[in-house]
Structures are given as structure tokens and as C-alpha cells.
Design an enzyme around this catalytic site. Structure first.
Site, mmCIF file in Angstrom:
data_model
loop_
_atom_site.group_PDB
_atom_site.id
_atom_site.type_symbol
_atom_site.label_atom_id
_atom_site.label_comp_id
_atom_site.label_asym_id
_atom_site.label_seq_id
_atom_site.Cartn_x
_atom_site.Cartn_y
_atom_site.Cartn_z
ATOM 1 N N GLY A 9 -0.496 8.102 1.286
ATOM 2 C CA GLY A 9 -0.181 8.199 2.942
ATOM 3 C C GLY A 9 0.908 7.934 3.719
ATOM 4 O O GLY A 9 1.990 8.045 3.301
ATOM 5 N N SER A 30 -2.195 0.912 15.208
ATOM 6 C CA SER A 30 -3.041 2.308 15.145
ATOM 7 C C SER A 30 -3.431 2.650 16.758
ATOM 8 O O SER A 30 -3.398 1.577 17.478
ATOM 9 C CB SER A 30 -4.344 1.938 14.469
ATOM 10 O OG SER A 30 -5.012 2.994 14.625
ATOM 11 N N TYR A 62 -12.768 -1.839 11.815
ATOM 12 C CA TYR A 62 -11.316 -1.085 11.990
ATOM 13 C C TYR A 62 -10.663 -1.320 13.093
ATOM 14 O O TYR A 62 -9.560 -1.630 13.154
ATOM 15 C CB TYR A 62 -11.574 0.243 11.742
ATOM 16 C CG TYR A 62 -10.265 1.082 11.545
ATOM 17 C CD1 TYR A 62 -9.177 0.844 10.554
ATOM 18 C CD2 TYR A 62 -9.815 1.964 12.487
ATOM 19 C CE1 TYR A 62 -8.187 1.547 10.492
ATOM 20 C CE2 TYR A 62 -8.591 2.555 12.676
ATOM 21 C CZ TYR A 62 -7.677 2.416 11.457
ATOM 22 O OH TYR A 62 -6.426 2.840 11.528
ATOM 23 N N ASN A 75 1.393 3.455 -2.251
ATOM 24 C CA ASN A 75 0.904 4.632 -3.184
ATOM 25 C C ASN A 75 0.541 6.021 -2.498
ATOM 26 O O ASN A 75 0.343 6.842 -3.145
ATOM 27 C CB ASN A 75 0.139 3.988 -4.248
ATOM 28 C CG ASN A 75 -1.246 3.721 -3.670
ATOM 29 O OD1 ASN A 75 -1.466 2.571 -3.036
ATOM 30 N ND2 ASN A 75 -2.258 4.373 -3.594
ATOM 31 N N GLY A 93 2.329 5.203 3.767
ATOM 32 C CA GLY A 93 2.976 4.243 3.245
ATOM 33 C C GLY A 93 3.872 4.831 1.983
ATOM 34 O O GLY A 93 5.173 4.465 1.720
ATOM 35 N N GLY A 103 0.744 -1.146 -0.021
ATOM 36 C CA GLY A 103 0.181 -0.080 -0.023
ATOM 37 C C GLY A 103 0.853 1.284 -0.153
ATOM 38 O O GLY A 103 0.427 2.501 0.573
#
Length: 307
Positions: A24, A150, A175, A22, A26, A20
Site C-alpha cells: 500500500g 485518514s 476504524y 510492505n 507504506g 507497515g
């Protein structure tokens, strides 16, 4: 040891794979590691967004060694293809498990295998990937697996008797539960690696409260609206940009003093330079880890014995 995000150690001998990558945290993890000299592989679901991220890093980091590769964490064939590709690489120094669904659907949805979609994206795909790609890290001295947790893990609970939330789904439970499960997996993996005498380290980190509205604008990567900028800047006292959130996984990849016993996050909990903190007791529980592991094996259709 003190750590300065602006003065990273040389990483020209490192190859780092970021799921991931691409957008944020990451994306900025990849950009900062590329600036340190690492070879960066962005494993992403959307090929157009992946290529936009590669182009952005190349624009912003002179001589960057960066590439993109496909990865859909909800598709076993896609996960297996990436694992096979990693096994063919000469070295994999770090695998950063960053990809995830941040905005779960209001109603419960499943992947093609019947798994709850948020759990599938945030945990099960990574579990299967690590199980299959671990030999590539084992043959690389000092390799690391970095799981992105998180702060939400402090605010929810993990329902082992209803892991797929078939009886109790809400978007928040999906989440927060997935992030607790990701942290439990990371800590349990570290225990099993140590018991097996492995040279690979599993690290669990969290990026604090990092928002797109406080993040530098980058064409094709981060382009928040004026309204988003305004709203996020109202929270400036306790938030930071995703570029600063990336300081945490970057340190986890590069700092030789960090161990699997640590739990890196911003020094101010929600923002700040990366420092060691305290994970929720539920995430570190060996009993919870031992109970969760076979559930992940069954749901991901992947046996995972650390030898």
C-alpha cells in the site's frame, strides 16, 4: 512552495523508518524515498511480505538501500525491540507511522493486553514506539515523525468515554475513531515537542482516497484481481493509486518548508499532488489532545513525557 513528486530532493543522507511498509501507501513511500537516495527501513509484521517488498524495491530502484525489520504493533516486546534497535542507529531522520488495520473485524476483538485490536494496531503501538524511540530522533537534526491520518477522521467521532469501544463497537467506529485518535496524537505530540524546545517535528498527513485497483501491479506487493481493477476504475474521478497517495508522506519527510502546523493531503482532497489542507477541528483540539494522552499512556502501558 511548489512540490513536484517526480523531482524529489536528494535524500542520500537520510534514514527513514516506515511501519507497515510492505504494501500500500507504506510500500510506495519506501520506494519513492529509496529512489531519492534515502536509506529505507521497512518495519513489518509478516517477514515474507516484508522481504517481497524489499526485493521489489531493489528490482525497481537501482542501488536502493532498503532493509526490513520485524514489528508487531500489538506486541509490546516487538515494539520495544524495534525502539531499542533504532536507539542503536547513528541517525533516524524520519519515522513514518503508516501501519494500520484498514478492514476491522465485524465483532470486537482484543490484543493480548485486553486492548481493542484496531486501536492497538493503529494507535497504541505507535504511541509506545515513539515514546521509546524519540531519543534516536532527538539526536538527528531536523528529524520528523509523520502520522498517517485518514479522510475517515472527518466522518466519525472519538469516544473518549469509551475509547476501547466496550459499549459501542462497530467496525466503522473502530476504524474512524482510531484514525481520529492517530491525528489527535500527532498534533498533541507536536504541541508537546514545541513546548519542550525539541528539534523534532510531528506532522499529520492523509493520503486521500487511494485504492489498490488503481495502483501499479507489483509482484508480491500489489496484485489486485481483474474485478478489483474494474470496480476501482469506475471510481477514477475521485480516487487515485496508492503510489500517488504516497506522495503526501514523502513530501512530509523531505520538504523543509512543511511544519507541524500543516496538514498535508492531496490537493483535490481525495486525489492529486500533495498540498496543505485543513484538518477536522476535533483532531486539532488541544483539549482533546490533553484528555487523550493519559488514556493512551494507560492503554499502552507506557509513560510518555516529552522533555
Amino acid at each position: 512552495m511548489a512540490w513536484d513528486p517526480a523531482e524529489l530532493p536528494d535524500a542520500h543522507d537520510r534514514t527513514v523508518v516506515i511501519t507497515g511498509g510492505n504494501a500500500g501507501v507504506g510500500y510506495f513511500t519506501g520506494e519513492q524515498l529509496a529512489r531519492a537516495g534515502a536509506r529505507v527501513v521497512l518495519a513489518c509484521r509478516d517477514p515474507e511480505r516484508a522481504e517481497a517488498a524489499v526485493a521489489a524495491i531493489r528490482r525497481r530502484v537501482r542501488g536502493a538501500r532498503v532493509e526490513a525489520t520485524p514489528l508487531d504493533l500489538t506486541d509490546h516486546a516487538s515494539v520495544d525491540a524495534l525502539a531499542a534497535a533504532l536507539l542503536e542507529r547513528e541517525r533516524v531522520d524520519a519515522l513514518v507511522l503508516n501501519a494500520g488495520m484498514v478492514h476491522p473485524p465485524r465483532e470486537r476483538r482484543t490484543d493480548r493486553y485486553g486492548n481493542e485490536l484496531v486501536l492497538s494496531t493503529n494507535v497504541l503501538g505507535h504511541f509506545r514506539l515513539v515514546a521509546r524511540a524519540l531519543p534516536a530522533l532527538e539526536r538527528t537534526a531536523g528529524a520528523r515523525i509523520v502520522s498517517l491520518g485518514s479522510l475517515a477522521a472527518r466522518l466519525g467521532s472519538l469516544r473518549l468515554d469509551d475509547l476501547q469501544l466496550e459499549r459501542s463497537y462497530t467496525s466503522w467506529r473502530a476504524y474512524s475513531g482510531s484514525k481520529i485518535a492517530a491525528q489527535v496524537f500527532g498534533f498533541e505530540l507536536e504541541r508537546r515537542l514545541r513546548a519542550a524546545g525539541s528539534g523534532v517535528t510531528s506532522l499529520v498527513v492523509h493520503p486521500g482516497y487511494s485504492t489498490s485497483g488503481r495502483t501499479p501491479g507489483i509482484r508480491g506487493v500489489n496484485q489486485p484481481s481483474r474485478a478489483k481493477r474494474f470496480a476501482d476504475n469506475l471510481q477514477a474521478a475521485w480516487t487515485q493509486g496508492k503510489d500517488h497517495g504516497a506522495w503526501v508522506p514523502v513530501r512530509a519527510v523531505l520538504d523543509p518548508t512543511v511544519t507541524g502546523d500543516d496538514y498535508l493531503g492531496p490537493a483535490g482532497l481525495t486525489k492529486g499532488a500533495p498540498a496543505n489542507g485543513r484538518a477536522a477541528r476535533s483532531s486539532r483540539s488541544p483539549r482533546t489532545g490533553a484528555r487523550l494522552w493519559p488514556l493512551l499512556e494507560a492503554a499502552s502501558d507506557q509513560e510518555f513525557t516529552v522533555r
